[in-house]
Design a protein around this motif. Sequence first.
Motif, PDB file in Angstrom:
ATOM      1  N   VAL A 133       0.850  -1.206   0.000  1.00  0.00           N
ATOM      2  CA  VAL A 133       0.000   0.000   0.000  1.00  0.00           C
ATOM      3  C   VAL A 133       0.882   1.251   0.000  1.00  0.00           C
ATOM      4  O   VAL A 133       0.651   2.198  -0.762  1.00  0.00           O
ATOM      5  CB  VAL A 133      -0.956  -0.016   1.212  1.00  0.00           C
ATOM      6  CG1 VAL A 133      -1.679   1.324   1.356  1.00  0.00           C
ATOM      7  CG2 VAL A 133      -1.971  -1.149   1.079  1.00  0.00           C
ATOM      8  N   ASP A 134       1.939   1.233   0.830  1.00  0.00           N
ATOM      9  CA  ASP A 134       2.846   2.393   0.882  1.00  0.00           C
ATOM     10  C   ASP A 134       3.542   2.616  -0.458  1.00  0.00           C
ATOM     11  O   ASP A 134       3.908   3.743  -0.799  1.00  0.00           O
ATOM     12  CB  ASP A 134       3.912   2.185   1.982  1.00  0.00           C
ATOM     13  CG  ASP A 134       3.296   2.320   3.379  1.00  0.00           C
ATOM     14  OD1 ASP A 134       2.135   2.774   3.465  1.00  0.00           O
ATOM     15  OD2 ASP A 134       3.962   1.934   4.358  1.00  0.00           O
ATOM     16  N   PRO A 138      -2.360  -1.007  -5.598  1.00  0.00           N
ATOM     17  CA  PRO A 138      -3.681  -1.395  -5.094  1.00  0.00           C
ATOM     18  C   PRO A 138      -3.664  -2.857  -4.632  1.00  0.00           C
ATOM     19  O   PRO A 138      -3.115  -3.731  -5.307  1.00  0.00           O
ATOM     20  CB  PRO A 138      -4.598  -1.219  -6.306  1.00  0.00           C
ATOM     21  CG  PRO A 138      -3.860  -0.280  -7.214  1.00  0.00           C
ATOM     22  CD  PRO A 138      -2.400  -0.580  -6.994  1.00  0.00           C
ATOM     23  N   GLU A 150      -6.340  -0.162   6.065  1.00  0.00           N
ATOM     24  CA  GLU A 150      -6.257   1.130   5.376  1.00  0.00           C
ATOM     25  C   GLU A 150      -5.775   0.936   3.937  1.00  0.00           C
ATOM     26  O   GLU A 150      -4.719   0.343   3.699  1.00  0.00           O
ATOM     27  CB  GLU A 150      -5.270   2.031   6.153  1.00  0.00           C
ATOM     28  CG  GLU A 150      -5.209   3.473   5.697  1.00  0.00           C
ATOM     29  CD  GLU A 150      -6.509   4.221   5.959  1.00  0.00           C
ATOM     30  OE1 GLU A 150      -7.134   3.990   7.011  1.00  0.00           O
ATOM     31  OE2 GLU A 150      -6.891   5.024   5.072  1.00  0.00           O
ATOM     32  N   GLY A 151      -6.558   1.395   2.993  1.00  0.00           N
ATOM     33  CA  GLY A 151      -6.152   1.316   1.583  1.00  0.00           C
ATOM     34  C   GLY A 151      -6.299  -0.062   0.964  1.00  0.00           C
ATOM     35  O   GLY A 151      -5.878  -0.279  -0.177  1.00  0.00           O
ATOM     36  N   THR A 317     -15.512  -1.021   0.491  1.00  0.00           N
ATOM     37  CA  THR A 317     -14.135  -1.492   0.715  1.00  0.00           C
ATOM     38  C   THR A 317     -14.137  -2.917   1.267  1.00  0.00           C
ATOM     39  O   THR A 317     -13.079  -3.509   1.451  1.00  0.00           O
ATOM     40  CB  THR A 317     -13.388  -0.574   1.704  1.00  0.00           C
ATOM     41  OG1 THR A 317     -14.168  -0.477   2.897  1.00  0.00           O
ATOM     42  CG2 THR A 317     -13.155   0.799   1.116  1.00  0.00           C
TER      43      THR A 317
END
Length: 365
Positions: A133-134, A138, A150-151, A317
């Motif tokens: 993610v960082d 995706p 998160e993400g 999500t």
Amino acid sequence: MAILQRAAAVTALAAAGLLVLSGCAQSSTSSETAADSSAAPTASAALPSPFDGDPVTVALVRQSGAGDFFEAWGAGAAAQAEFANIDLQVTDARNDNAKQASDLEQAIAAKPDAIIVDHGQTDTIQPLITKAVDAGIPVIVYDLALTDTEGVITTSQSDASMAEGVLKQLVADVGQGAKVGYVSATGFAPLDRRAEVWNTVVADNDLDVVFSTGKVSESTATDNIPLVDAALKQNPDVKAIFAPYDEITKGAVQAVIQNNLQSSVKVYGIDISNADLEVITADGSPWVATSATDPAAVGAGVVRALALSLAGQLDETDVQFPAITITQDFLAENKVTNVKELRTAEPSLALDDVVVADWLPAVSE
Ligand code: SR1
């Protein structure tokens, strides 16, 4: 096959002046298309960006276990990916957590357009999901418990409703206060979610849990036979067993049969496959009910969720794929002996209204 169908449908719409095609990287011969047109789904719109050019590269990093579920899931994912112009690059660690971590490290280093992670252990995989993610990749996961979502898009079967469905049947069959056994394992997201429901149903119905055992391994069905065999020898008066993963269910069924207890012990499972249906529909089988999705449809659904998200068209999500509860009686009444016949008897298994778009209908094997 599905790709050929998309090409035919979209070309027909374009010819009728309804669409402008932009680089759907697919082709077919007219004879192939005609041969495939009866079974494959059709898209009524052209692929949107980013699927309308070069294939979109997606790494599928799997930690699959023994059995038909995982094979069918992979086949469904591959078919849906082909339809959506996704180049799916698959690795499978097969119960080796260190290998899955290394597969995921390599996938991140290769900078694909997206990553799908199928199953896995939280402690080994969470840090790498965060790393992906960082890095701006995706990520979508299936059947993985994360501490930081998160993400990330999370997906699963509706494990709670699956367990509720089959356990409702168990209580209806053997009654409150009955002696019951439990065969499962911990540390696997779907099994842990099903366990929560089990604990609630046990408490709410005063079920008397006389044994808890079970394991997941490379030979799950075989490895559970001696565990359940020993438990049954200690507790031959048990009335029902909940074994919420079909490989475990098959082991429990075999142990019941080899102890000649099939007329007094009922087994309740989760999942379905051709091999499972053979066991459930055998004369005098103790496996009386199961809750299940069509795993091929779920694999396809995970790829669709990712594709919709990359196209900016996924609102949620977390995506949960609905399941149904299937009894021996239902199978007999509908003369179902294999998954193909089950799909006909229960069309909702196709999930063809779950995470779909006009350009992305549900594709199965
Ligand atoms: C070890 S986890 C096994 C489960 O994962 C899949 O989601 C299937 O439903 C299976 O029961």
